[in-house]
Design an enzyme around this catalytic site. Structure first.
Site, mmCIF file in Angstrom:
data_model
loop_
_atom_site.group_PDB
_atom_site.id
_atom_site.type_symbol
_atom_site.label_atom_id
_atom_site.label_comp_id
_atom_site.label_asym_id
_atom_site.label_seq_id
_atom_site.Cartn_x
_atom_site.Cartn_y
_atom_site.Cartn_z
ATOM 1 N N TRP A 51 11.382 59.572 -10.532
ATOM 2 C CA TRP A 51 9.965 59.919 -10.617
ATOM 3 C C TRP A 51 9.260 59.244 -11.793
ATOM 4 C CZ3 TRP A 51 13.992 63.452 -10.460
ATOM 5 C CH2 TRP A 51 14.434 63.958 -11.674
ATOM 6 N N ARG A 52 10.016 58.517 -12.607
ATOM 7 C CA ARG A 52 9.396 57.803 -13.722
ATOM 8 C C ARG A 52 9.183 56.317 -13.418
ATOM 9 N NH1 ARG A 52 12.305 60.351 -19.190
ATOM 10 N NH2 ARG A 52 11.507 62.485 -18.906
ATOM 11 N N GLU A 78 7.844 67.616 -11.040
ATOM 12 C CA GLU A 78 7.675 68.700 -12.001
ATOM 13 C C GLU A 78 7.918 70.064 -11.366
ATOM 14 O OE1 GLU A 78 7.546 68.525 -15.098
ATOM 15 O OE2 GLU A 78 7.175 66.390 -15.356
ATOM 16 N N GLN A 90 13.212 75.461 -13.270
ATOM 17 C CA GLN A 90 14.400 76.283 -13.026
ATOM 18 C C GLN A 90 15.571 75.505 -12.435
ATOM 19 O OE1 GLN A 90 14.057 79.403 -14.086
ATOM 20 N NE2 GLN A 90 11.861 79.294 -14.391
ATOM 21 N N THR A 91 15.527 74.170 -12.466
ATOM 22 C CA THR A 91 16.583 73.370 -11.835
ATOM 23 C C THR A 91 16.975 72.214 -12.745
ATOM 24 O OG1 THR A 91 15.498 73.859 -9.715
ATOM 25 C CG2 THR A 91 17.254 72.231 -9.693
ATOM 26 N N LEU A 131 17.109 74.585 -3.615
ATOM 27 C CA LEU A 131 16.442 74.572 -4.920
ATOM 28 C C LEU A 131 15.986 75.967 -5.343
ATOM 29 C CD1 LEU A 131 14.225 71.341 -4.745
ATOM 30 C CD2 LEU A 131 16.144 71.761 -6.279
ATOM 31 N N GLY A 132 15.816 76.863 -4.362
ATOM 32 C CA GLY A 132 15.366 78.210 -4.683
ATOM 33 C C GLY A 132 13.894 78.267 -5.052
ATOM 34 N N TYR A 133 13.430 79.488 -5.375
ATOM 35 C CA TYR A 133 12.023 79.689 -5.746
ATOM 36 C C TYR A 133 11.115 78.978 -4.735
ATOM 37 C CZ TYR A 133 14.047 81.228 -10.162
ATOM 38 O OH TYR A 133 14.779 81.890 -11.120
ATOM 39 N N TYR A 145 1.702 74.259 -17.706
ATOM 40 C CA TYR A 145 2.649 73.181 -18.000
ATOM 41 C C TYR A 145 2.518 72.047 -16.986
ATOM 42 C CZ TYR A 145 6.683 70.261 -17.778
ATOM 43 O OH TYR A 145 7.478 69.145 -17.695
ATOM 44 N N ASP A 171 6.756 73.393 -22.176
ATOM 45 C CA ASP A 171 7.787 74.056 -21.376
ATOM 46 C C ASP A 171 8.898 74.522 -22.301
ATOM 47 O OD1 ASP A 171 9.015 71.692 -22.101
ATOM 48 O OD2 ASP A 171 9.838 71.277 -20.105
#
Length: 342
Positions: free
Chosen positions: A30-31, A43, A48-49, A86-88, A126, A144
């Site tokens: 992603w960079r 992001e 949380q990962t 990944l959850g959430y 954030y 963060d």
């Protein structure tokens, strides 16, 4: 709290960014560019990962949905399947809602400022700061967990980071320090610093590129920072998971409500119980399946029950092939794994 003069600030920026240019994680997918879509996806995935875990998910997501319009038009089930593990999952749903706002309401034009980015669904302080600084060059600190850890030690900020009002303390202290020419690189350098030389456990402070600015280390109290009050223990809850097969060997699932934990997902029918004595069917496992959410701990007992005479509107049988195509929450995977081990 330390108060740096302008000379110290300029020296810190120079040392930090020189290190970032030489040793930063520019290889992260992603960079490769500053596309706001790629920045936003990464992001939200990184919340949380772990970074190592996100790389595979990010590449797969981008292969399937390479543009904000692709994401906006995709079926929700596809998005959740790409996010599976990944959850959430509210992050994935909000990500798609944000994409739909950009693609349809804003005709593909991204909000470019921190304040405007905050208006997108699921974008908090954030994330807005990260996208604004990295994609659009706005001079704003992206605060963060890494940010809290790094600057609490550098500046000896002893405010409790578990309290919402503390974010403003850090913002006011660090906003003048963010490099005005390279705010995105500055924020990403802090991220890299917080996961390497200044990580939570066993930091390698002696080799840190910003050692000379670390007031907490200098005073021998680095392990006391950041200051954070303890979280409350998760509330324990017990459930029975109804295991129902039809004559074809298909398994019964139930779609959960549109709000609350695991909203909208298909799981085995889950019924709350107060004790094991309340189980309605044949107990299939000796130990319950355990799963911890951020504020709750579920103990789930799979039980075999007979096929009901009539299914509820939110229930249906799924074949093995159909189950493979479903986006399932981690707790459901745990239940299925327990059944396979019988």
């Amino acid at each position: 709290m330390e108060d740096w003069n302008q000379q110290t600030i300029e020296s810190f920026r120079r040392d930090l960014l020189t290190w970032y240019d030489q040793e930063g994680r520019q290889h992260l997918p992603w960079r490769k560019n500053q596309d706001p879509y790629r920045v936003l996806v990464s992001e939200l995935m990184l919340q949380q990962t772990r970074v190592d875990t996100v790389i595979t998910y990010f590449n797969r997501f981008m292969d399937a949905l390479p543009t904000v319009l692709d994401l906006a038009k995709a079926p929700e089930e596809q998005v959740l399947k790409l996010w599976e593990g990944l959850g959430y999952y509210s992050r994935a749903r909000n990500l798609q809602k944000a994409a739909q706002v950009v693609a349809f309401e804003l005709k593909g034009k991204w909000p470019e400022s921190y304040d405007d980015l905050l208006t997108l669904p699921g974008v908090g302080p954030y994330t807005a700061a990260a996208v604004a600084s990295i994609a659009f060059g706005e001079v704003v600190p992206a605060i963060d967990g890494n940010f809290f850890r790094v600057f609490s030690r550098l500046l000896k900020i002893d405010d409790d980071i578990a309290k919402p009002k503390t974010r403003r303390v850090f913002y006011d202290a660090v906003a003048p320090i963010v490099d005005p020419k390279r705010p995105g690189d500055f924020n990403q350098a802090i991220m890299d610093l917080g996961t390497s030389y200044m990580k939570t456990k066993d930091p390698d402070t002696l080799h840190s590129p910003v050692l000379k600015y670390n007031a907490a280390y200098r005073d021998g109290v680095e392990e006391e920072y950041p200051v954070k009050s303890k979280k409350k223990k998760p509330v324990s809850q017990m459930y029975e998971a109804l295991v129902v097969y039809n004559e074809n060997g298909d398994l019964l699932y139930e779609q959960r409500p549109d709000s609350g934990l695991l909203a909208g997902f298909w799981t085995l029918p889950l019924r709350p119980i107060d004790s094991v004595e309340q189980l309605d069917g044949e107990q299939l496992t000796i130990k319950p399946v355990s799963h911890i959410f951020s504020h709750r701990k579920w103990s789930i007992w799979p039980v075999s029950v007979e096929t009901p005479d009539e299914l509820a509107k939110n229930q249906r049988f799924f074949t093995e092939e159909e189950q493979q195509a479903l986006a399932l929450p981690k707790v459901q995977h745990k239940i299925l794994q327990a059944l396979k081990e019988l």
